[in-house]
Design a protein around this motif. Structure first.
Motif, short mmCIF file in Angstrom:
data_model
loop_
_atom_site.label_atom_id
_atom_site.label_comp_id
_atom_site.label_asym_id
_atom_site.label_seq_id
_atom_site.Cartn_x
_atom_site.Cartn_y
_atom_site.Cartn_z
N ALA A 11 0.82 -1.21 0.00
CA ALA A 11 0.00 0.00 0.00
C ALA A 11 0.86 1.26 0.00
O ALA A 11 0.41 2.32 -0.44
CB ALA A 11 -0.94 0.00 1.21
N ALA A 12 2.10 1.14 0.48
CA ALA A 12 3.00 2.29 0.46
C ALA A 12 3.33 2.72 -0.97
O ALA A 12 3.60 3.90 -1.22
CB ALA A 12 4.29 1.96 1.22
N HIS A 13 3.29 1.76 -1.92
CA HIS A 13 3.52 2.14 -3.32
C HIS A 13 2.48 3.15 -3.77
O HIS A 13 2.80 4.11 -4.49
CB HIS A 13 3.43 0.90 -4.22
N ALA A 14 1.23 2.95 -3.35
CA ALA A 14 0.17 3.88 -3.72
C ALA A 14 0.42 5.26 -3.13
O ALA A 14 0.12 6.28 -3.76
CB ALA A 14 -1.19 3.34 -3.27
N GLY A 15 0.96 5.31 -1.93
CA GLY A 15 1.33 6.59 -1.33
C GLY A 15 2.39 7.30 -2.13
O GLY A 15 2.36 8.53 -2.29
N PRO A 70 -4.24 6.68 -6.91
CA PRO A 70 -3.62 6.14 -5.69
C PRO A 70 -4.63 5.81 -4.61
O PRO A 70 -4.49 4.79 -3.91
CB PRO A 70 -2.67 7.26 -5.26
N GLU A 71 -5.65 6.64 -4.46
CA GLU A 71 -6.67 6.38 -3.43
C GLU A 71 -7.46 5.11 -3.73
O GLU A 71 -7.89 4.39 -2.81
CB GLU A 71 -7.62 7.58 -3.32
N GLU A 112 -7.71 1.64 -1.52
CA GLU A 112 -8.98 0.97 -1.22
C GLU A 112 -8.92 -0.50 -1.58
O GLU A 112 -9.48 -1.35 -0.88
CB GLU A 112 -10.11 1.67 -1.98
N PHE A 113 -8.24 -0.83 -2.68
CA PHE A 113 -8.07 -2.24 -3.05
C PHE A 113 -7.36 -3.01 -1.94
O PHE A 113 -7.80 -4.10 -1.54
CB PHE A 113 -7.27 -2.35 -4.35
N PHE A 114 -6.27 -2.47 -1.44
CA PHE A 114 -5.53 -3.15 -0.38
C PHE A 114 -6.37 -3.25 0.89
O PHE A 114 -6.38 -4.29 1.56
CB PHE A 114 -4.21 -2.42 -0.09
N ILE A 148 0.35 2.52 6.53
CA ILE A 148 1.38 2.15 5.57
C ILE A 148 1.33 3.07 4.35
O ILE A 148 2.37 3.55 3.86
CB ILE A 148 1.22 0.67 5.17
N TYR A 149 0.14 3.32 3.86
CA TYR A 149 -0.05 4.23 2.72
C TYR A 149 0.51 5.61 3.05
O TYR A 149 1.22 6.22 2.25
CB TYR A 149 -1.54 4.31 2.41
N GLN A 150 0.19 6.12 4.23
CA GLN A 150 0.63 7.45 4.63
C GLN A 150 2.14 7.52 4.76
O GLN A 150 2.76 8.53 4.40
CB GLN A 150 -0.05 7.84 5.95
#
Length: 272
Positions: free
Chosen positions: A19-23, A57-58, A62-64, A240-242
């Protein structure tokens, strides 16, 4: 009109830490930086595929979040296959997101890294069917069953290549990396048994191969804080995203300094 730069990005595996990749994607978009090519293993393959389709990215976050709690369910347990959970059963998780998509329908070039467990070889998928290579790339050995594609058995790409930068080398102007599997330094008091020492040595051996490939990237986003999170830490996906987003924002001046001298840009031109 000036030509936009070709920017490739390698995405490591790391379970829900993906999820960090999306961030990172979010930070790049906020600074007008567009990725043109992606290469991923495991969770990196998932995030890369969703981004290549065109999800924001959002959406990837949401997928994760949506699917993190759907991993360990009794209906997914394997029967007469090596592995606890049947990888084929997880295709349904991608149905709402990737229905009817192939590599050829994507908005960005994508390479998915898998491990041929029978031949002991690394393979990259970049054409044809999309979902089954993703399932294969995320099939952690022992947890998920191998995925059968054309009578070959494939497992987690991270088994042999957790930072699959190779398809990007020499193909564009800039190569970036997003790596979510760093390990922290330990105190002696944390290694008090033979098993702890062996596990630590195994972890370091695994990560060393990836670290050696950082030299092929112009810049790697690798948030050190992620060592605190496990690959199945499903309740911490937002955090993790943040972490990925904030880390990428802190590195953005370095990336902009790399891009600024490139003659592709006019002063003030958009990088998207």
């Amino acid at each position: 009109m000036k030509q936009l730069p070709a920017i490739g990005m390698a995405l490591s595996g790391g379970g829900v830490r993906g999820a960090a990749h999306a961030g990172v994607f979010k930070a790049l978009e906020e600074h007008g930086i567009g990725i043109t090519q992606l290469s991923g293993s495991s969770a990196g393959a998932m995030a890369g595929a969703l981004y290549a389709v065109g999800y924001k990215p959002e959406d990837i976050l949401e997928f994760f979040k949506t699917n993190a709690n759907n991993i360990f369910q009794w209906r997914h347990f394997a029967r007469s296959k090596p592995g606890m959970l049947d990888s084929d059963q997880y295709a349904e998780l991608f149905e709402p997101w990737l229905k009817d998509h192939t590599f050829e329908t994507l908005n960005k070039k994508l390479h998915i890294c898998v491990t041929d467990v029978l031949k002991g070889e690394i393979r990259f998928f970049s054409s044809g069917e999309l979902v089954r290579p993703i399932l294969a790339s995320a099939a952690i050995p022992g947890v998920f069953t191998p995925v059968d594609i054309d009578e070959n058995w494939y497992i987690d790409g991270g088994t042999m290549n957790n930072f699959p930068v190779e398809p990007l080398i020499g193909t564009g102007d800039i190569v970036l990396g997003s790596f979510v599997s760093l390990k922290k330094a330990l105190d002696r008091s944390e290694l008090t048994s033979t098993l702890q020492l062996l596990n630590r040595a195994s972890d370091l051996s695994f990560i060393a191969v990836s670290l050696q490939k950082f030299k092929y990237c112009d810049l790697v986003f690798a948030p050190p804080e992620l060592w605190e999170y496990g690959i199945f830490d499903t309740k911490k996906v937002d955090e993790i995203y943040q972490i990925g987003y904030e880390h990428a924002c802190r590195q953005m001046d370095s990336l902009l300094a790399l891009l600024e001298p490139m003659e592709h840009y006019g002063k003030g031109a958009s990088r998207l």
